[in-house]
Structures are given as C-alpha cells and as structure tokens.
Design an enzyme around this catalytic site. Structure first.
Site, PDB file in Angstrom:
ATOM      1  N   CYS A 430       0.818  -1.221   0.000  1.00 25.45           N
ATOM      2  CA  CYS A 430       0.000   0.000   0.000  1.00 25.45           C
ATOM      3  C   CYS A 430       0.844   1.260   0.000  1.00 25.45           C
ATOM      4  O   CYS A 430       0.462   2.266  -0.609  1.00 25.45           O
ATOM      5  CB  CYS A 430      -0.954  -0.023   1.187  1.00 25.45           C
ATOM      6  N   HIS A 474      -2.089   0.513   7.106  1.00 29.86           N
ATOM      7  CA  HIS A 474      -2.417   0.877   5.722  1.00 29.86           C
ATOM      8  C   HIS A 474      -2.007   2.316   5.465  1.00 29.86           C
ATOM      9  O   HIS A 474      -1.833   3.118   6.401  1.00 29.86           O
ATOM     10  CB  HIS A 474      -3.920   0.710   5.492  1.00 29.86           C
ATOM     11  N   ASP A 490      -8.100   5.769  -2.273  1.00 31.70           N
ATOM     12  CA  ASP A 490      -7.253   4.641  -1.889  1.00 31.70           C
ATOM     13  C   ASP A 490      -6.797   3.925  -3.158  1.00 31.70           C
ATOM     14  O   ASP A 490      -7.541   3.121  -3.729  1.00 31.70           O
ATOM     15  CB  ASP A 490      -8.007   3.685  -0.975  1.00 31.70           C
TER      16      ASP A 490
END
Length: 677
Positions: A430, A474, A490
């Site tokens: 991520c 994250h 995202d």
C-alpha cells in the site's frame, strides 16, 4: 526470658521454596533474560540442597553470591545509561529474596520470606494487568496466607480447616472491595510513574513512510486497538482508522509537516449526550454510517509509545477526559506518549469543505527533483484532463489496467523510486501505491497528501467490538478538489479491491501472511479465540479502564448522580455493622475447653512438640512428657483434666469447677515451660 528461635522442619523449607517459585514464575515475562537465568539457577541450587537434605551455604558463600548479583545489576544499569528502572528493581528484589531463602533456618526468616513474597506478587502489576494475572495472584495470595498461618501455628493443622476459613474471609471482604472500586473517586491519570530501565520499543504506525515501512507491520498479529461502534458494525470500506498526514517527500521517505503539527489547539469536546451514547455498546445492524454520517464509538488503544490517537476518518470530537489536541490536518494528539492502555470516546462525521490557502497548496504540490518518466505521464494527464478528478481516475485506471500486483515481497526499487515502481517492477504494497499516486497527482497539478493508519479490522460478534491488529496497517491518499475539500482516494483499491472489502488476508497469498490467515480461518478455534478476546476486552473495559468518566456515567445510570459520597459512607457503615455479625455469632460458639487445648498445643509447639493431625490427646501428652521431662507432670495433669472435660459426662456445676482447674493447670504448665527456657 526470650524464647529460642524455632528451627524449620524439612517440609517447611520445601513449602517456602515452592511458594517463591510460583511467585517468581510470571516475572519471566518482563524481567531481563540475564536476571531470569540467574534466578532460575539460584532456585535450582536451593532445590538441590533441600532435596538432598544438604546443609545451607555459609554466610561467606552467600556474601560472594550477593556480590556477583550486584555486579550483574551494576552492568545492566551501566548498559541502560545509569537508570535503575522498574525492571531491574523488581529483579533485584527477587534475587535477594532467593538469597534470603538460602539462609532461612528459623521461623523469623521464614516469616520474612513469606512477607517479601507478597511484595513480589504485587510487583507483577507494575508491568501489566491481564485478567488471568488477577486470578493467579489471588490463588497464590491465598496459599501464602495458608502457609504463613501454619508456619506461625503448626498445631493449627490438627483442628483448623484453613480453606473454608479463607473462603469466609473472602466473602466478607468482597463487598468492601466492590463498594470501594465502584464508588471511590477515580483519578484521570496515575499519581506517579515508574522510570523504565531502558527505552520501551515503539510499535505500530510510524511518523514516516518509505517502501517497506508499512508492509513490515503486516507480519505482526499484535492488537493495535479495539473499538466499539454505536449502532453496530460498519462496512469494511468505512473502517479507515486515521492517524497521520504526511506532506514532505525527499524521493525516499514521506514525513509530516512540523509547522502544521505545531498549529494545535484543544480538541473539540464530545457532547455529554454523545459521550454517554458512545459507551453504550454496539447494536446489531450493519451499514456504512447513519443517515447524517455521524458515528459515535469508543476506542481502547494499546500502548505504542506514540502521542497520536486513531479516529475513524474523519474525527470531529473526542471525550474531554482524553486531554487531546487537534492540529491543522485534523490529527489528534495526547499530551504524553501512550505508554499504557488508553480508552477514549470519539465522534466522526463528514468534514465540511474548507478553502485551500496558498501555503497549504504549495506544500501539497511540492516535489523533489527526479522521476522524469512519472512527471512526463502526469503532465500529459494535466493537458488531457482539465478536471483534477479526471486525473485521479486516470491514475486509478493505470493501476487497474497495467500488470500491477499487491504483494509483501516487492522487487527492489532503483534510485528513482517512483519511476522504478510505475514503469519497471510494478510490484508493491500500500505504501508504494499511495506514494506513487500522490507523486502523480502533484506532478499533474492536483494538491495531494499521504495518510497513514489502519484499514478494516476483525469484528468479534461475541465481544461486539472490532479488533484492529498491526497487520491492518495501511496507507492511502487524499486529494483536494474544489467545492469538496480533501477527498480520500485509496489507490490500493484499484489493484486489490479485496483489501478494502474483506481485509488484508483476503488480498494476499496465504504464504505471505500465514499467521493472520491461520487466525481468521473459520472453525471452533476462531470462536474460542473470540470468546477469550471478549473476556479480555470486558476486563479491560470495566476494570482496567474504569476511570472518572465511566464512573460518572455509571452513577447517572444508577440514579445516584451527585450523592456518591453519601452512598459510599452509608455503604461502608452498613458493611461495618454486617461484619460484626459473624464475630458475635462465632464468639457464642467458641468452646472454652477447645480454646484451652489449642493454647496448650501452641505452648508445646514453641518448644518443639508439634501435634500431628492424627495424634490423639493422650498420645500427644505422652510424647510431650518424654520430650520435656521437667514439665512432664504439668503436661500430664492438663491432659487428664482435658480428657475428662472433653469426653466425660459431668454435671454443669462439676463441669464449671473442672474448667477452672483446667485453666489453672494450663497456667502451671506455662510457668514450667518458662523456667525451662
């Protein structure tokens, strides 16, 4: 004349050794390895001496060992920078209690060792307070009391049922403990803090982000926080637990802006009504959020040695008791690093659009030199798409269409990290996607920033709360759009949508995150783990985190309100009166003959004659007379009178006279024994 000290029997030495080993066993969780090994060696040596009935070491030998212990302690203090600290202090106490046991020969020494065992037992709570430790320490404390009683009164083994006695004492003391725990005024923070022997390692989200910094956390199944959401569980896509905003990028690492973090003010306080509701517990429905977008919830944050707090994106208010501040980026901070478990209530809601000032725009568009291929692609998007939202969608289409993969094992990146990732390796976690996306947006003229925190969490239907682990760490992005303000994007969702919808274990191969896959596999083990975690969370919520705010809410629910002092005093007065009832009833049931015989056994035990549990009065008297010939006549006279009173059938008048003679015989025996010493 002072009586000579009573030597300890072989069984009593074993009893002291066993209780000290049980008290020290849980200390291995927190003591330095060197000290733990030293304590084990000393205990093993003491056990060998006891097992072989060998003599105890001399004072010279004990002095040498004590000196070695002090040398080890001095080395550890020097290694810790001259700080004695909590861990080493407890370790030294344990070491010297073991050394005291190595010279324990008489009753006074045994009493001191038992008392020090209580101090060692209390020191366990200086590290943490799990619910199993409370049960363990209560059991060991009861056993220590039982041993202490038998050390001081060996004759009690023959006529006293210890465990029922301790059970009755517990039942008497339990109402007092509950009343004081619930009603006694609570403090918001500890009165004092213990110094640590060394810097405690930080855990969880860091204040910087570089390739690999987030992916390393996914290997840890440790709990980061637990959360109760009012109204029931939310969709996984709504569970963004926001921590920090990162602005500055040097081509390798993202960092927050110190200037923006310094612009802090007291955080908006949660209204009283919402404060009550946030701790009311979860419901049963599942949804993205209420119609107005407002979500109330409670978070129990594990110690992490950081000052920032986690709130659902976007946090709007927090309970006043948390003492938090909020900065220009909507980040919540405490006054001190979180070095103990912290519970707070908060509220999140959609943020109102705010204008972007010139300084913030410049910060959100700043880029280091380098990565020419990425800049060229972003410039083409800026020319092709006049709407900034279209440029963001173009970046997401790039991640979804090109052969990008979501993995914990990315290929090494070159010097131009963003170019190397977007055009060469295309394998990352991520942080790779969030970093490259924000770089693309800034290069395309769209203000953007990186946000770190946690995404998702495991919902425990038994405890009714979310369990967010370090593995749920994250990173995502936010872009600024005219009329909408900062909008969450995202980029990971374009590559691995299952990461957002079902959690990290659904997006990665089982071989990459085996521990988390094993924990979340369905089956009875998972249900058992949920049940255990529910008990742990209940203990933390209603015992360890029972603070002033929770006490006030409970008092309001009970209808006590501002009358807590009156209820506390009234409850203590009522319990004091009730505590006298068993004493009065017991006083009426005491048999004066048995009381005199108990004193007779106690006097003889002080001179080495301890009555065995199965030994009758006549056999015991005969053995005592042989062991104490100077007092043989007095011993036999008392025994004969006791036998007549205990087993004979006497008239009330005769029984009263015999009882007076029995007491006279006991006094004569005491005088004989005193002259003997």
């Amino acid at each position: 004349m002072k009586l000579p000290p009573r030597p300890l029997a072989h069984e009593e030495h074993g009893l002291l050794l066993g209780q000290l080993a049980l008290v020290l066993a849980p200390q291995a969780r927190s003591l330095p390895v060197t000290i733990s090994v030293l304590l084990v060696l000393l205990l093993a040596w003491r056990w060998l001496l006891w097992h072989q009935r060998a003599p105890l070491p001399s004072r010279l030998m004990l002095g040498i060992i004590a000196g070695l212990v002090m040398l080890v302690a001095a080395a550890l203090v020097w290694q810790a920078g001259g700080n004695m600290g909590r861990d080493l202090s407890v370790a030294l106490l344990g070491a010297f209690v073991v050394l005291k046991l190595l010279e324990c020969r008489v009753l006074a020494d045994a009493t001191l060792v038992t008392q020090l065992c209580f101090y060692l037992l209390l020191s366990l709570y200086l590290f943490d307070q799990p619910f199993w430790l409370a049960l363990y320490s209560l059991a060991i404390a009861a056993w220590l009391l039982r041993n202490w009683l038998f050390l001081g009164h060996p004759e009690a083994r023959g006529y006293l049922a210890v465990w029922p006695l301790l059970g009755r004492l517990t039942l008497i003391g339990l109402p007092w403990a509950l009343l004081l725990f619930v009603l006694f005024p609570r403090l918001d923070r500890p009165l004092w803090r213990l110094p640590q022997a060394e810097a405690v390692a930080t855990t969880g989200i860091s204040d910087t982000m570089s390739p690999g910094s987030v992916s390393r956390l996914t290997q840890s199944t440790e709990v980061a926080l637990r959360a109760d959401v009012q109204g029931g569980p939310l969709l996984a896509s709504a569970l963004y637990w926001r921590a920090l905003v990162l602005w500055q990028f040097d081509g390798q690492t993202w960092r927050p802006s110190p200037l923006r973090q310094r612009r802090a003010q007291p955080a908006p306080a949660l209204p009283a009504a919402d404060d009550m509701a946030a701790d009311a517990g979860p419901g049963e429905t599942v949804g993205d959020a209420p119609a107005n977008g407002i979500v109330n919830y409670s978070i129990t944050l594990e110690p992490n040695q950081h000052a920032w707090l986690f709130l659902l994106d976007r946090g709007q208010a927090i309970a006043p008791g948390a003492g938090a501040v909020i900065n220009a980026d909507g980040e919540f901070f405490t006054r001190d690093p979180v070095d103990r478990r912290l519970r707070y209530r908060a509220r999140s809601a959609p943020a109102a659009p705010q204008p972007l000032d010139l300084a913030t725009r410049e910060l959100a568009l700043a880029l280091p030199p380098g990565n020419p291929r990425t800049r060229e692609l972003a410039a083409a998007w800026a020319e092709q798409y006049p709407d900034p939202a279209q440029r963001a969608r173009a970046a997401l289409r790039l991640f979804a269409a090109a052969p990008f993969s979501y993995t914990l094992l990315p290929s090494p990146l070159g010097h131009e990290q963003v170019d190397s990732f977007l055009f060469d390796t295309r394998r990352g976690f991520c942080e790779h996607y969030a970093s490259s996306f924000v770089f693309l947006m800034r290069a395309a003229g769209v203000p953007a920033r990186v946000v770190t925190g946690y995404l998702g969490g495991e919902y425990n239907p038994i405890g009714g709360n979310y369990i967010v682990r370090q593995a749920d760490a994250h990173a995502w992005a936010e872009i600024w759009l005219e009329g909408r303000g900062w909008v969450r994007v995202d980029p990971t969702s374009a590559v691995a949508p299952s990461r957002v919808e079902r959690g990290i274990d659904a997006a990665l191969e089982a071989s990459e995150i085996e521990a988390l896959h094993a924990m979340r596999d369905p089956g009875w083990l998972r249900n058992l783990r949920w049940g255990m975690d529910g008990m742990v969370y209940t203990w933390q919520r209603w015992v360890l985190q029972y603070d002033r705010g929770q006490q006030a809410r409970l008092m309001q629910q009970l209808g006590i309100g501002d009358s807590v002092p009156q209820f506390l005093l009234g409850g203590l007065a009522a319990l004091s009166l009730l505590a006298l009832v068993p004493l009065v009833l017991r006083r009426r049931r005491i048999d004066p003959v048995q009381a005199a015989y108990a004193r007779f056994c106690h006097q003889l035990s002080r001179h080495g004659c301890v009555r065995a549990p199965s030994e009758g009065p006549q056999d015991f008297a005969a053995r005592a007379a042989r062991a104490l010939p100077a007092a043989a006549l007095a011993v036999q006279d008392f025994s004969d009178r006791y036998t007549r009173l205990r087993y004979g059938r006497l008239a009330p008048v005769q029984r009263s006279a015999e009882l007076a003679e029995l007491r006279q015989a006991l006094r004569r025996l005491c005088r004989h024994l005193a002259r003997r010493t």
